[in-house]
Motif scaffolding. Structure first.
Motif, PDB file in Angstrom:
ATOM      1  N   ASP A 225     -71.663 -71.515 -19.101  1.00  0.00           N
ATOM      2  CA  ASP A 225     -70.257 -71.445 -19.487  1.00  0.00           C
ATOM      3  C   ASP A 225     -70.069 -70.976 -20.919  1.00  0.00           C
ATOM      4  O   ASP A 225     -69.035 -70.408 -21.246  1.00  0.00           O
ATOM      5  CB  ASP A 225     -69.582 -72.807 -19.292  1.00  0.00           C
ATOM      6  CG  ASP A 225     -68.553 -72.740 -18.201  1.00  0.00           C
ATOM      7  OD1 ASP A 225     -68.905 -72.319 -17.092  1.00  0.00           O
ATOM      8  OD2 ASP A 225     -67.395 -73.082 -18.471  1.00  0.00           O
ATOM      9  N   MET A 226     -71.049 -71.226 -21.767  1.00  0.00           N
ATOM     10  CA  MET A 226     -70.947 -70.780 -23.151  1.00  0.00           C
ATOM     11  C   MET A 226     -71.033 -69.254 -23.233  1.00  0.00           C
ATOM     12  O   MET A 226     -70.431 -68.648 -24.111  1.00  0.00           O
ATOM     13  CB  MET A 226     -72.057 -71.424 -23.979  1.00  0.00           C
ATOM     14  CG  MET A 226     -71.810 -71.377 -25.465  1.00  0.00           C
ATOM     15  SD  MET A 226     -73.046 -72.295 -26.406  1.00  0.00           S
ATOM     16  CE  MET A 226     -72.570 -73.979 -26.095  1.00  0.00           C
TER      17      MET A 226
ATOM     18  N   ALA B 122     -63.232 -71.442 -28.791  1.00  0.00           N
ATOM     19  CA  ALA B 122     -62.728 -72.811 -28.604  1.00  0.00           C
ATOM     20  C   ALA B 122     -63.803 -73.696 -27.972  1.00  0.00           C
ATOM     21  O   ALA B 122     -63.997 -74.844 -28.385  1.00  0.00           O
ATOM     22  CB  ALA B 122     -61.460 -72.807 -27.751  1.00  0.00           C
ATOM     23  N   TYR B 123     -64.504 -73.181 -26.983  1.00  0.00           N
ATOM     24  CA  TYR B 123     -65.562 -73.937 -26.303  1.00  0.00           C
ATOM     25  C   TYR B 123     -66.680 -74.282 -27.284  1.00  0.00           C
ATOM     26  O   TYR B 123     -67.071 -75.439 -27.428  1.00  0.00           O
ATOM     27  CB  TYR B 123     -66.103 -73.104 -25.141  1.00  0.00           C
ATOM     28  CG  TYR B 123     -67.217 -73.761 -24.357  1.00  0.00           C
ATOM     29  CD1 TYR B 123     -66.944 -74.441 -23.186  1.00  0.00           C
ATOM     30  CD2 TYR B 123     -68.549 -73.688 -24.771  1.00  0.00           C
ATOM     31  CE1 TYR B 123     -67.957 -75.038 -22.449  1.00  0.00           C
ATOM     32  CE2 TYR B 123     -69.554 -74.274 -24.053  1.00  0.00           C
ATOM     33  CZ  TYR B 123     -69.264 -74.951 -22.881  1.00  0.00           C
ATOM     34  OH  TYR B 123     -70.272 -75.539 -22.166  1.00  0.00           O
ATOM     35  N   THR B 124     -67.198 -73.269 -27.965  1.00  0.00           N
ATOM     36  CA  THR B 124     -68.335 -73.455 -28.857  1.00  0.00           C
ATOM     37  C   THR B 124     -67.980 -74.363 -30.031  1.00  0.00           C
ATOM     38  O   THR B 124     -68.769 -75.231 -30.423  1.00  0.00           O
ATOM     39  CB  THR B 124     -68.843 -72.097 -29.367  1.00  0.00           C
ATOM     40  OG1 THR B 124     -69.057 -71.238 -28.246  1.00  0.00           O
ATOM     41  CG2 THR B 124     -70.131 -72.226 -30.146  1.00  0.00           C
ATOM     42  N   LEU B 125     -66.795 -74.178 -30.590  1.00  0.00           N
ATOM     43  CA  LEU B 125     -66.370 -74.999 -31.718  1.00  0.00           C
ATOM     44  C   LEU B 125     -66.214 -76.460 -31.304  1.00  0.00           C
ATOM     45  O   LEU B 125     -66.697 -77.363 -32.003  1.00  0.00           O
ATOM     46  CB  LEU B 125     -65.059 -74.459 -32.284  1.00  0.00           C
ATOM     47  CG  LEU B 125     -64.525 -75.164 -33.526  1.00  0.00           C
ATOM     48  CD1 LEU B 125     -65.506 -75.041 -34.684  1.00  0.00           C
ATOM     49  CD2 LEU B 125     -63.179 -74.577 -33.910  1.00  0.00           C
TER      50      LEU B 125
ATOM     51  N   LEU C 172     -59.575 -76.166 -13.698  1.00  0.00           N
ATOM     52  CA  LEU C 172     -58.304 -75.911 -14.370  1.00  0.00           C
ATOM     53  C   LEU C 172     -58.342 -74.600 -15.161  1.00  0.00           C
ATOM     54  O   LEU C 172     -57.349 -73.873 -15.199  1.00  0.00           O
ATOM     55  CB  LEU C 172     -57.929 -77.089 -15.282  1.00  0.00           C
ATOM     56  CG  LEU C 172     -57.608 -78.404 -14.575  1.00  0.00           C
ATOM     57  CD1 LEU C 172     -57.412 -79.527 -15.596  1.00  0.00           C
ATOM     58  CD2 LEU C 172     -56.406 -78.252 -13.671  1.00  0.00           C
ATOM     59  N   CYS C 173     -59.488 -74.300 -15.779  1.00  0.00           N
ATOM     60  CA  CYS C 173     -59.643 -73.010 -16.468  1.00  0.00           C
ATOM     61  C   CYS C 173     -59.480 -71.861 -15.475  1.00  0.00           C
ATOM     62  O   CYS C 173     -58.843 -70.847 -15.776  1.00  0.00           O
ATOM     63  CB  CYS C 173     -61.017 -72.907 -17.131  1.00  0.00           C
ATOM     64  SG  CYS C 173     -61.226 -73.853 -18.649  1.00  0.00           S
ATOM     65  N   GLY C 174     -60.054 -72.039 -14.303  1.00  0.00           N
ATOM     66  CA  GLY C 174     -59.977 -71.007 -13.272  1.00  0.00           C
ATOM     67  C   GLY C 174     -58.584 -70.825 -12.694  1.00  0.00           C
ATOM     68  O   GLY C 174     -58.303 -69.817 -12.054  1.00  0.00           O
ATOM     69  N   THR C 175     -57.708 -71.781 -12.922  1.00  0.00           N
ATOM     70  CA  THR C 175     -56.336 -71.668 -12.416  1.00  0.00           C
ATOM     71  C   THR C 175     -55.319 -71.492 -13.547  1.00  0.00           C
ATOM     72  O   THR C 175     -54.115 -71.553 -13.294  1.00  0.00           O
ATOM     73  CB  THR C 175     -55.957 -72.909 -11.572  1.00  0.00           C
ATOM     74  OG1 THR C 175     -56.054 -74.078 -12.387  1.00  0.00           O
ATOM     75  CG2 THR C 175     -56.866 -73.035 -10.354  1.00  0.00           C
TER      76      THR C 175
ATOM     77  N   ARG D 228     -60.446 -74.581 -22.617  1.00  0.00           N
ATOM     78  CA  ARG D 228     -61.811 -74.263 -23.045  1.00  0.00           C
ATOM     79  C   ARG D 228     -62.289 -75.238 -24.120  1.00  0.00           C
ATOM     80  O   ARG D 228     -63.454 -75.626 -24.148  1.00  0.00           O
ATOM     81  CB  ARG D 228     -61.894 -72.828 -23.562  1.00  0.00           C
ATOM     82  CG  ARG D 228     -61.841 -71.784 -22.477  1.00  0.00           C
ATOM     83  CD  ARG D 228     -63.134 -71.663 -21.731  1.00  0.00           C
ATOM     84  NE  ARG D 228     -64.132 -71.035 -22.578  1.00  0.00           N
ATOM     85  CZ  ARG D 228     -65.428 -71.017 -22.336  1.00  0.00           C
ATOM     86  NH1 ARG D 228     -65.907 -71.592 -21.261  1.00  0.00           N
ATOM     87  NH2 ARG D 228     -66.260 -70.432 -23.156  1.00  0.00           N
ATOM     88  N   ALA D 229     -61.379 -75.663 -25.003  1.00  0.00           N
ATOM     89  CA  ALA D 229     -61.749 -76.652 -26.017  1.00  0.00           C
ATOM     90  C   ALA D 229     -62.096 -77.986 -25.355  1.00  0.00           C
ATOM     91  O   ALA D 229     -63.090 -78.628 -25.713  1.00  0.00           O
ATOM     92  CB  ALA D 229     -60.617 -76.822 -27.026  1.00  0.00           C
TER      93      ALA D 229
END
Length: 167
Positions: free
Chosen positions: A10-11, A38-41, A76-79, A90-91
């Protein structure tokens, strides 16, 4: 190992999907960069706290909860219907990944004798490394295949079956 694979894929999987994602959500280049960062942070900022929370509330319980949360947030990201929504999700996904990751390392450390740590952590590291490298390839395959006409959304929805297996 499934959990760390999901986190590392996912990263990196989003990188290849940015053009498709950007046009699908009408996201600016700045918003697209925020989807990535946002994910990585969140992952980096929450990792130490996540370890402490595991000590306090129980590593196994937190690991299962974080993995379930990661899976739900992936769906939820996928929708997601807008760039701002996806950035926030993503966060949250990154925070769930940090929570699960911190518990994984601690659980592995306490489950195996110190003499086995080099081999066990070698397998863990190799799994994480291979998963990070597979992310862009998997993303490209999923977007090219356009499974069920979902386009870029499939890069997030692919976590659902993996999350169900791992939980």
């Amino acid at each position: 190992l499934i959990a760390v694979s999901m986190q590392m894929v996912d990263m990196t999987i989003v990188n290849i999907a940015l053009p498709s994602l950007g046009s699908g959500l009408h996201a600016s280049s700045g918003e697209q960069l925020l989807v990535l960062s946002a994910y990585t942070l969140a992952f980096a900022c929450f990792l130490l706290t996540a370890s402490r929370l595991g000590e306090r509330w129980g590593r196994r319980r937190l690991f299962i909860g974080a993995l379930a949360g990661f899976t739900v947030v992936s769906v939820l990201c996928g929708t997601a219907t807008g760039a701002a929504e996806l950035i926030v999700l993503r966060a949250v996904q990154g925070a769930c990944a940090a929570l699960a990751s911190a518990q994984t390392i601690a659980i592995i450390s306490s489950s195996f004798p110190k003499s086995r740590h080099p081999a066990v952590f070698g397998i863990y590291g190799a799994t994480a490394g291979v998963a990070a490298m597979l992310g862009p390839t998997l993303g490209g395959l999923l977007i090219s295949a356009d499974v069920w006409g979902l386009g870029w959304r499939m890069i997030f929805l692919v976590n659902l079956p993996l999350g169900l297996i791992a939980c």
